[in-house]
Design an enzyme around this catalytic site. Structure first.
Site, PDB file in Angstrom:
ATOM      1  N   ALA A  27       6.355  11.062   4.706  1.00 28.74           N
ATOM      2  CA  ALA A  27       4.979  11.532   5.432  1.00 28.74           C
ATOM      3  C   ALA A  27       4.045  12.771   4.533  1.00 28.74           C
ATOM      4  O   ALA A  27       4.011  13.945   3.978  1.00 28.74           O
ATOM      5  CB  ALA A  27       5.621  12.512   6.251  1.00 28.74           C
ATOM      6  N   ILE A  28       3.516  11.434   3.380  1.00 31.89           N
ATOM      7  CA  ILE A  28       2.223  11.650   2.642  1.00 31.89           C
ATOM      8  C   ILE A  28       1.416  12.729   3.079  1.00 31.89           C
ATOM      9  O   ILE A  28       1.123  13.355   2.745  1.00 31.89           O
ATOM     10  CB  ILE A  28       2.236  10.644   1.751  1.00 31.89           C
ATOM     11  CG1 ILE A  28       3.812   9.441   1.284  1.00 31.89           C
ATOM     12  CG2 ILE A  28       1.190  10.713   0.489  1.00 31.89           C
ATOM     13  CD1 ILE A  28       4.488  10.298   0.282  1.00 31.89           C
ATOM     14  N   LYS A  67      -3.355  -4.271   9.073  1.00 32.16           N
ATOM     15  CA  LYS A  67      -2.237  -3.453   8.780  1.00 32.16           C
ATOM     16  C   LYS A  67      -1.667  -3.000  10.363  1.00 32.16           C
ATOM     17  O   LYS A  67      -2.293  -2.196  10.998  1.00 32.16           O
ATOM     18  CB  LYS A  67      -2.060  -2.463   8.006  1.00 32.16           C
ATOM     19  CG  LYS A  67      -0.577  -2.355   7.536  1.00 32.16           C
ATOM     20  CD  LYS A  67      -0.047  -1.551   6.258  1.00 32.16           C
ATOM     21  CE  LYS A  67       1.146  -1.600   6.098  1.00 32.16           C
ATOM     22  NZ  LYS A  67       1.351  -1.452   5.194  1.00 32.16           N
ATOM     23  N   GLY A  80       8.288  -4.830   4.840  1.00 30.62           N
ATOM     24  CA  GLY A  80       9.330  -4.261   5.668  1.00 30.62           C
ATOM     25  C   GLY A  80      10.209  -5.056   4.740  1.00 30.62           C
ATOM     26  O   GLY A  80      11.559  -5.516   4.870  1.00 30.62           O
ATOM     27  N   SER A  82       0.772  -1.327   0.116  1.00 30.15           N
ATOM     28  CA  SER A  82      -0.240  -0.438  -0.712  1.00 30.15           C
ATOM     29  C   SER A  82       0.794   1.558  -0.213  1.00 30.15           C
ATOM     30  O   SER A  82       1.873   1.002   0.497  1.00 30.15           O
ATOM     31  CB  SER A  82      -0.506  -0.148   1.254  1.00 30.15           C
ATOM     32  OG  SER A  82      -1.853   1.068   1.245  1.00 30.15           O
ATOM     33  N   LYS A 132      -3.372   2.404  -2.567  1.00 31.33           N
ATOM     34  CA  LYS A 132      -2.867   3.433  -1.460  1.00 31.33           C
ATOM     35  C   LYS A 132      -4.137   3.721  -0.693  1.00 31.33           C
ATOM     36  O   LYS A 132      -5.426   2.798  -1.033  1.00 31.33           O
ATOM     37  CB  LYS A 132      -2.379   4.688  -2.372  1.00 31.33           C
ATOM     38  CG  LYS A 132      -1.622   5.131  -1.747  1.00 31.33           C
ATOM     39  CD  LYS A 132      -1.636   7.326  -2.473  1.00 31.33           C
ATOM     40  CE  LYS A 132      -1.135   7.604  -1.581  1.00 31.33           C
ATOM     41  NZ  LYS A 132      -0.360   7.761  -0.352  1.00 31.33           N
ATOM     42  N   CYS A 183      -2.656   4.722  11.536  1.00 26.84           N
ATOM     43  CA  CYS A 183      -2.976   6.148  11.755  1.00 26.84           C
ATOM     44  C   CYS A 183      -3.731   7.234  12.690  1.00 26.84           C
ATOM     45  O   CYS A 183      -4.355   6.229  13.717  1.00 26.84           O
ATOM     46  CB  CYS A 183      -4.402   6.068  10.401  1.00 26.84           C
ATOM     47  SG  CYS A 183      -5.554   5.279  10.865  1.00 26.84           S
ATOM     48  N   ILE A 219       4.925  -4.907   8.641  1.00 27.78           N
ATOM     49  CA  ILE A 219       4.588  -4.128   9.835  1.00 27.78           C
ATOM     50  C   ILE A 219       4.761  -2.973   8.517  1.00 27.78           C
ATOM     51  O   ILE A 219       5.038  -2.640   7.194  1.00 27.78           O
ATOM     52  CB  ILE A 219       5.565  -3.506  10.679  1.00 27.78           C
ATOM     53  CG1 ILE A 219       7.391  -3.563   9.930  1.00 27.78           C
ATOM     54  CG2 ILE A 219       6.253  -5.041  11.838  1.00 27.78           C
ATOM     55  CD1 ILE A 219       8.738  -3.572  11.059  1.00 27.78           C
ATOM     56  N   ASN A 250      -5.781  -0.423   7.463  1.00 25.71           N
ATOM     57  CA  ASN A 250      -4.305   0.471   7.744  1.00 25.71           C
ATOM     58  C   ASN A 250      -4.578   0.932   8.873  1.00 25.71           C
ATOM     59  O   ASN A 250      -4.969   2.410   9.292  1.00 25.71           O
ATOM     60  CB  ASN A 250      -4.151   1.629   6.560  1.00 25.71           C
ATOM     61  CG  ASN A 250      -3.311   2.152   7.380  1.00 25.71           C
ATOM     62  OD1 ASN A 250      -2.061   2.162   8.375  1.00 25.71           O
ATOM     63  ND2 ASN A 250      -2.820   3.286   6.082  1.00 25.71           N
TER      64      ASN A 250
END
Ligand SMILES: Cc1cc2nc3c(=O)[nH]c(=O)nc-3n(C[C@H](O)[C@H](O)[C@H](O)COP(=O)(O)OP(=O)(O)OC[C@H]3O[C@@H](n4cnc5c(N)ncnc54)[C@H](O)[C@@H]3O)c2cc1C
Ligand SMILES: Cc1cc2nc3c(=O)[nH]c(=O)nc-3n(C[C@H](O)[C@H](O)[C@H](O)COP(=O)(O)OP(=O)(O)OC[C@H]3O[C@@H](n4cnc5c(N)ncnc54)[C@H](O)[C@@H]3O)c2cc1C
Ligand SMILES: Cc1cc2nc3c(=O)[nH]c(=O)nc-3n(C[C@H](O)[C@H](O)[C@H](O)COP(=O)(O)O)c2cc1C
Ligand SMILES: Cc1cc2nc3c(=O)[nH]c(=O)nc-3n(C[C@H](O)[C@H](O)[C@H](O)COP(=O)(O)O)c2cc1C
Ligand code: FES
Ligand code: FES
Lengths: 329, 277, 329, 277
Positions: free
Chosen positions: C93-94, C188, C267, C44, C68, C153, C214, C150
């Protein structure tokens, strides 16, 4: 500012090449009341007990030597292989091999004292009580200027959980050490936690005079040809430049949350620029670990490079760096 | 013998024999101090990448006008470090730290010595033979490998000692078998009193056992994974009998070794699996 | 083994070069009831929405495309600089820039479906409720074979704490998603926790069909010349080979503690050997992230390399690898 | 214009002018597809080290027997990536992905074009001038830098367009000042209708503002930190006015750019500080 209990007998200051007089030394720092000629220390476990490095560096000239962690009884450590290289880093599972606190005080410490090194003795134990006993023995030695409490080891009284992952257990160790020892105490923490600031607060509330951030990250590597772990101990500690971004973040988080608490930063420092990253985000000093394996003079070279960095940036002393950091855009 | 130094050396050339590469570098200080059995810790790759140093035995020391000027080491390509070394060209730089560790100890008086090498373990025996013959010792060289291709410089080996015996596991060169098969006869015929060995740990265990059975002293140069080579990381340990009988301690091979008394190493603790001597 | 709800319409199997017939394909795996031609997915955030990669790889031939992360409303993301290189890795840091779930379903998903890609839709939200709404919308699309939740966040309802650092909060999201969506769900997780196994247990107990391990580690880098953070957002996520040892350790810990739970490992996978490390320690599949930035064909090349690795090791199928791993000495 | 390809290219040579290096690589497929304003993403260093690709504008395309065969890009040494590139020698390999991004759009009919470059931002203007002049356009080149040393190939620049104007911040070469000081007169004298610019973001903002003030169309090639260059990481965005007035969206410069309409970029959102045109 706390006073060193041996404040009346200041350690000789070995100014770095090119540095000015004592008061004006751009690199000198005060770490928990102990004056160090440079903010660059040798990290625990990455400088032996100093003896092996005496042929490469003037032990009296470096910031301080943090010794390999010392336990109550001698420890044999883990079977080999104990190390393996990883991308921009390495894994180790040495298993805290050390001769025990009595042999350390009889053999290793006198050598370091004789060489004029400022000694930070690293303490390790299987229980708060063992930590306390080792700390008391070490603090009885005038050559020990500071203690660093290695909390990244298993607590046998608590299902083998690492002390530094539990604020309560970590605080209990620090309380015991502080009541046993009259020297300033650094609590060395691990980044492998959900809330590092909570652990940091717990140990500072328990009396830690400063923090060392960070120990290695728990990692693992596999030999795909032999289909087995590369380390005999299966998992080990990840160190080197690979972890530097994590270490910088940890120091920044804790320094921001707890301004005024001295921090010794460690994790991937190879160059003076790496050290400057940590000093800018709020560390008082840095400890060079894995880099000493590649360059036995790394501790000295990082300090020399820092002096050059300060000159190039037009900054008077290392202590000025945090105020010059601009976190906002 | 003085302490180790760090030299940024110019590569003078790279040779090839079988699977082995040999690098010659200009390193007068390292060369002057080097004794057989000691090793170099060399830094592969460029300044901008973090890599640990790689340990390699000193293979030979070259002289210029009578003074030691160059050192040679040999290696087989394995991983990224040896790959980078294999790509070095004449004129490029190599960062060398050495000599490290304790060398083989020559016998007090001239005697017949049996030198046993496995694979690239034969590399340090070239320098050792020179040292021993300069002291009037007879040298028998016994060198083995899995296959002919993995034999260390078999052609050049002929001139290294007073005799040469070769074994390969598959019989593709020399005698079929392992070095320890050939040891008893060589010890008996030459009346040797000291065995010097370097090679894989399992081979060293077998050589040490064979020497002990023959009542002959034996020095082995061991090989453990090393991170520093200077004694500060405690990664490279082997268990040694030392002091109280039956009690072992973990000794750092990079500063107390890599050469040890074959009888002092606690081979059984190493978990080498079945050891067939 | 769970049944794919679209079990009657199997996705076309694109065997890797040199692979045998369907039944015998050495690379095919079953991930939570969904059959994938290879165990190598696009991670992702590291493959866009697939469209950009269509010129480089056959989207139908790769294991799956994890999109994404998609949120309820469009998100602009963070200011730039959003990325910086670090030793053997990078920080990003999108800020989860994405067009929102409606635009995704209208524009991006049809493209992926048309191209024959197996789609794992990544879901993100600010609250359990938002997660649930996005998941419901996505699961209504037949092209979505799996959801990846995800959890790395911030939870706006809980002081911005990251969902995946709190077993309770993570489990609440998974429960909501599971009740909203009829497709298999991967949770995730982040390694930035004290007890990863505890979080993993919590989400599996809450209904997660599998785990993705991870996400990036939280890190930071400083521009020492300008004395400011390299990322506009100050901190960011560390990815790439640097974190592989941490990721391998995490997969090993969780696979050992919870055998039978499917794990997608991510990872630092760059080569087939890297992928094999994860498969040996118990992953069902791997997702290639940062490596696709360097080599747009990385996902394909890792899969091809894995086929070669299996041949060299004399192993019939990837599924055989975990049993061939020898953790003991 | 076809899609980007990955080529492992042979380095044909490395040149030097002021602080800038120029690498020429054999890359027929990339060369054939390249248009001015597009860029290459090149992989510095060796296979064994992880590095992101570095983006560089296509500087020139070389032909062999009439067909495009080589590409050139120019760079200043900054960090580890450009250091590794500067060390490349003839005959070595370089992994190139390209051409990436959207090129400058030529005017529909021949017209006078003002090309404005800041530092290495002038690099793509060499190829652009060729393209424009091939279409019958007049080209005025305006190139600036902080100091003479940082001017991009000032000697070669003279032949690039129909006129050349140079500015430096410190007056060490050409006219003292910044490029936008020289723009109004050049626009007025040549009667130019299109401005093409490449350089630092703050310069581009000023150029775009100056062009807008003069009522002239302006295309800018922007530069943002890039991780992939292929549109999959969303790192390289700039805010674009696009659709509803006053509303911006974040566009990926690597696939929607790097060339944008100067009026479409929301310069004020970029936090470039004071913008002196
Ligand atoms: C005292 C000593 C002398 C040696 N002499 C020679 C020699 O003369 N010729 C020769 O070919 N090899 C020798 N070796 C082994 C040699 O050091 C390794 O083959 C080499 O380091 C492999 O590096 P790599 O990057 O190619 O492989 P990798 O496996 O990728 O290396 C990764 C890491 O593991 C270490 N490592 C890998 N294999 C070994 C090993 N067998 N022993 C110790 N560390 C290892 C490396 O140093 C490095 O840190 C010696 C080892 C020791 C300890
Ligand atoms: C579309 C485009 C075209 C470019 N064209 C040229 C050119 O023709 N000549 C030239 O000298 N430079 C050019 N640049 C800038 C060039 O990419 C950087 O100077 C170079 O990547 C620096 O790499 P480094 O390893 O030396 O420096 P480092 O600062 O160590 O690089 C670290 C990371 O930051 C990235 N980075 C650093 N500076 C920049 C920057 N200014 N823009 C984007 N990414 C950056 C690198 O790609 C790398 O990922 C261009 C940038 C872009 C986006
Ligand atoms: C081989 C090795 C041994 C170590 N031993 C100890 C130790 O005994 N006590 C301790 O507190 N930290 C120990 N550490 C951790 C280091 O002190 C340091 O915190 C960590 O390696 C990160 O810094 P670096 O990246 O500069 O190495 C050891 C690290 C290594 C690599
Ligand atoms: C630029 C970038 C963007 C990412 N975006 C997302 C995302 O939107 N959602 C998500 O779950 N993970 C995201 N990730 C994390 C990756 O999916 C992956 O878990 C992580 O990068 C580790 O794998 P790698 O080392 O192979 O990159 C992103 C990673 C990168 C580098
Ligand atoms: S290799 Fe570090 S102590 Fe021997
Ligand atoms: S650089 Fe990755 S999307 Fe543009």
């Amino acid at each position: 500012m706390k006073l060193d209990r041996r404040g009346g007998e200041p350690a000789p200051l070995h100014a770095p090449p090119g540095a000015g007089s004592r008061g004006a030394s751009p690199l000198a720092v005060d770490l928990c009341g102990v004056r160090l000629p440079t903010p660059v220390l040798a990290a625990s476990g990455c400088f032996g007990f100093g003896r092996e490095m005496a042929g490469f560096v003037d032990l009296a000239g470096i910031g301080a030597v943090v010794t390999k962690s010392v336990s109550l009884e001698p420890r044999r450590g883990r079977p080999t292989p104990r190390v393996t290289e990883t991308p921009s880093g390495m894994l180790n599972a040495i298993g805290l091999q050390n001769p025990g606190v009595e042999a350390f005080c009889a053999v290793d410490l006198p050598f370091l004292a004789e060489a004029g090194a400022r000694v930070v003795a690293s303490v390790v134990g299987r229980s708060a009580d063992e930590f306390g006993r080792v700390a008391a023995r070490l603090a009885a030695e005038p050559a020990v200027r500071l203690l660093e409490v290695n909390l990244s080891c298993p607590n046998v009284e608590h299902r083998g959980e690492v002390f530094a992952t539990d604020p309560e257990a970590a605080a209990a160790v620090i309380r015991t050490v502080k009541s046993a020892a009259g020297v300033p105490v650094l609590a060395k923490l691990t980044a492998d936690v959900t809330d590092l600031v909570a652990v940091a607060r717990a140990v500072v509330d328990a009396g830690a005079d400063g923090l060392t951030l960070i120990n290695t990250l728990l990692g693992m590597a596999v030999d795909t040809k032999r289909r087995r772990p590369r380390l005999a101990a299966v998992t080990g500690g990840l160190s080197g430049p690979a972890i530097r971004p994590v270490a910088v973040r940890c120091v920044w988080q804790v320094a921001t949350a707890m301004p005024g608490v001295p921090i010794v930063a460690t994790g991937g420092v190879v160059t003076a620029e790496d050290a400057a990253e940590f000093l800018l985000v709020g560390a008082t000093a840095v400890a060079v670990g894995t880099a000493s394996f590649v360059d036995p003079r790394a501790v000295v070279e990082v300090a020399d490079g820092l002096a050059g960095y300060l000159r190039a940036q037009g900054v008077a002393t290392v202590g000025d760096l945090p105020a010059l950091f601009k976190p906002g855009r | 013998m003085s302490g180790p130094v760090r030299e940024r050396c110019q590569v003078l050339g790279q040779g090839r024999s079988g699977v082995y590469h040999t690098l010659t570098v200009a390193a007068p200080r390292v060369a002057t101090a080097s004794r057989a059995g000691q090793f170099l810790a060399v830094l592969p790759g460029t300044d901008h990448t973090f890599r640990l140093r790689r340990p390699f035995s000193v293979h030979r020391v070259g002289r210029s006008g009578g003074t030691p000027a160059t050192v040679e080491f040999s290696f087989a390509v394995l991983g990224p470090g040896t790959q980078a070394l294999a790509a070095l060209r004449e004129g490029e730089e190599l960062d060398v730290l050495g000599p490290l560790g304790r060398p083989f100890r020559p016998p007090a008086t001239p005697t017949a010595c049996l030198l046993v090498g496995g694979g690239y373990g034969a590399a340090p025996l070239f320098l050792l033979s020179e040292e021993l013959r300069a002291r009037g010792c007879r040298v028998d060289l016994l060198t083995g490998a899995a296959t002919a291709e993995r034999l260390f410089k078999p052609a050049e080996s002929a001139a290294v000692g007073d005799s040469l015996t070769i074994t390969t596991d598959d019989g593709s060169a020399g005698r079929r078998g392992v070095v320890t098969d050939a040891m008893p006869a060589l010890l008996a015929s030459a009346g040797g009193t000291v065995v010097y060995a370097c090679g894989p740990m399992a081979m060293l265990a077998a050589v040490a056992r064979t020497a002990a059975a023959a009542g002959v002293a034996c020095q082995v140069a061991v090989e453990e994974q090393m991170a520093c080579g200077t004694g500060i990381c405690f990664s490279c340990v082997v268990p040694l009998f030392d002091g109280a009988p039956g009690v072992t301690r973990m000794a750092r091979t990079c500063i107390e070794g890599p050469v040890f008394d074959g009888a002092a190493v606690a081979w059984a603790e190493l978990g080498l699996g079945e050891l067939t001597p």
